[in-house]
Design an enzyme around this catalytic site. Structure first.
Site, mmCIF file in Angstrom:
data_model
loop_
_atom_site.group_PDB
_atom_site.id
_atom_site.type_symbol
_atom_site.label_atom_id
_atom_site.label_comp_id
_atom_site.label_asym_id
_atom_site.label_seq_id
_atom_site.Cartn_x
_atom_site.Cartn_y
_atom_site.Cartn_z
ATOM 1 N N ALA A 129 0.852 -1.192 0.000
ATOM 2 C CA ALA A 129 0.000 0.000 0.000
ATOM 3 C C ALA A 129 0.881 1.233 0.000
ATOM 4 O O ALA A 129 2.048 1.184 0.405
ATOM 5 C CB ALA A 129 -0.912 0.002 1.227
ATOM 6 N N ASP A 130 0.307 2.330 -0.477
ATOM 7 C CA ASP A 130 1.003 3.600 -0.402
ATOM 8 C C ASP A 130 -0.035 4.691 -0.182
ATOM 9 O O ASP A 130 -1.121 4.649 -0.767
ATOM 10 C CB ASP A 130 1.807 3.893 -1.666
ATOM 11 C CG ASP A 130 2.783 5.026 -1.425
ATOM 12 O OD1 ASP A 130 3.874 4.754 -0.895
ATOM 13 O OD2 ASP A 130 2.443 6.193 -1.709
ATOM 14 N N THR A 131 0.306 5.646 0.656
ATOM 15 C CA THR A 131 -0.610 6.722 1.005
ATOM 16 C C THR A 131 -0.024 8.056 0.559
ATOM 17 O O THR A 131 1.142 8.339 0.821
ATOM 18 C CB THR A 131 -0.872 6.729 2.524
ATOM 19 O OG1 THR A 131 -1.442 5.468 2.881
ATOM 20 C CG2 THR A 131 -1.812 7.846 2.928
#
Length: 187
Positions: free
Chosen positions: A67-69
């Site tokens: 995941a990446d935010t």
């Protein structure tokens, strides 16, 4: 889940993502991807997706989650602040305004590959210079996109969240759980 199944490999160094998945009871193996989070010239939601994909593809395994935010203030990406002064600047920019948080997920399973971006809207209340200094001195925001953690001391800075709170924290937990459940991967 049968004992013969491999663990879910979390391609992330984020202690928050790990804690969320462990709280659900998933057997995890954490592999920190050796991927630079350099700025790519992409709109914020696409940037989150590209970085999540890059992290997921860098890790071997049958069941891989990455995941990446990305914090998006009017189309400008606010990454992880490089120092306390930049953290202070980010908080001044966010003060009294709304912004979007995009968290992209990459889930590779034996059946398929899922790539999705989830977005939540966050409102900051107006912050005084003393409040900003208090938060920056805590050091909490230095390893977080946008320079704040909604689940920690940063909760004092927010006036509201529209959408999934856990998207802001860095992992849309309900969606990840549903995706894994539908594919027979149970905690």
């Amino acid at each position: 889940m049968g004992s013969g199944r491999p663990p879910l490999i979390l391609a992330s160094g984020s202690p928050r993502r790990r804690a969320l998945l462990e709280a659900l009871g998933y057997p995890l193996r954490v592999v920190v991807p050796g991927v630079e989070e350099e700025d790519l010239a992409l709109p914020p939601p696409e940037l989150a997706l590209a970085l999540a994909r890059r992290k997921g593809e860098s890790v071997a395994g049958e069941w891989v989650l990455a995941a990446d935010t990305v914090v998006d203030l009017g189309g400008k990406v606010l990454g992880k602040p490089k120092d306390p002064e930049e953290n202070r600047l980010f908080l001044r920019l966010l003060s009294g305004r709304s912004h979007r948080v995009h968290t992209a997920i990459y889930l590779r399973t034996p059946m398929d590959l899922v790539l999705e971006v989830h977005t939540a809207k966050v409102r900051f209340r107006p912050l005084s210079e003393e409040e900003i200094a208090w938060y920056v001195e805590s050091g909490e925001g230095l390893d977080k996109a946008g320079g704040y953690g909604a689940q920690g001391l940063g909760m004092a800075l927010l006036s509201g969240v529209e959408g999934d709170f856990y998207t802001v924290v860095g992992l849309p937990v309900s969606r990840v759980f549903a995706l894994l459940w539908e594919r027979g991967f149970r905690p």
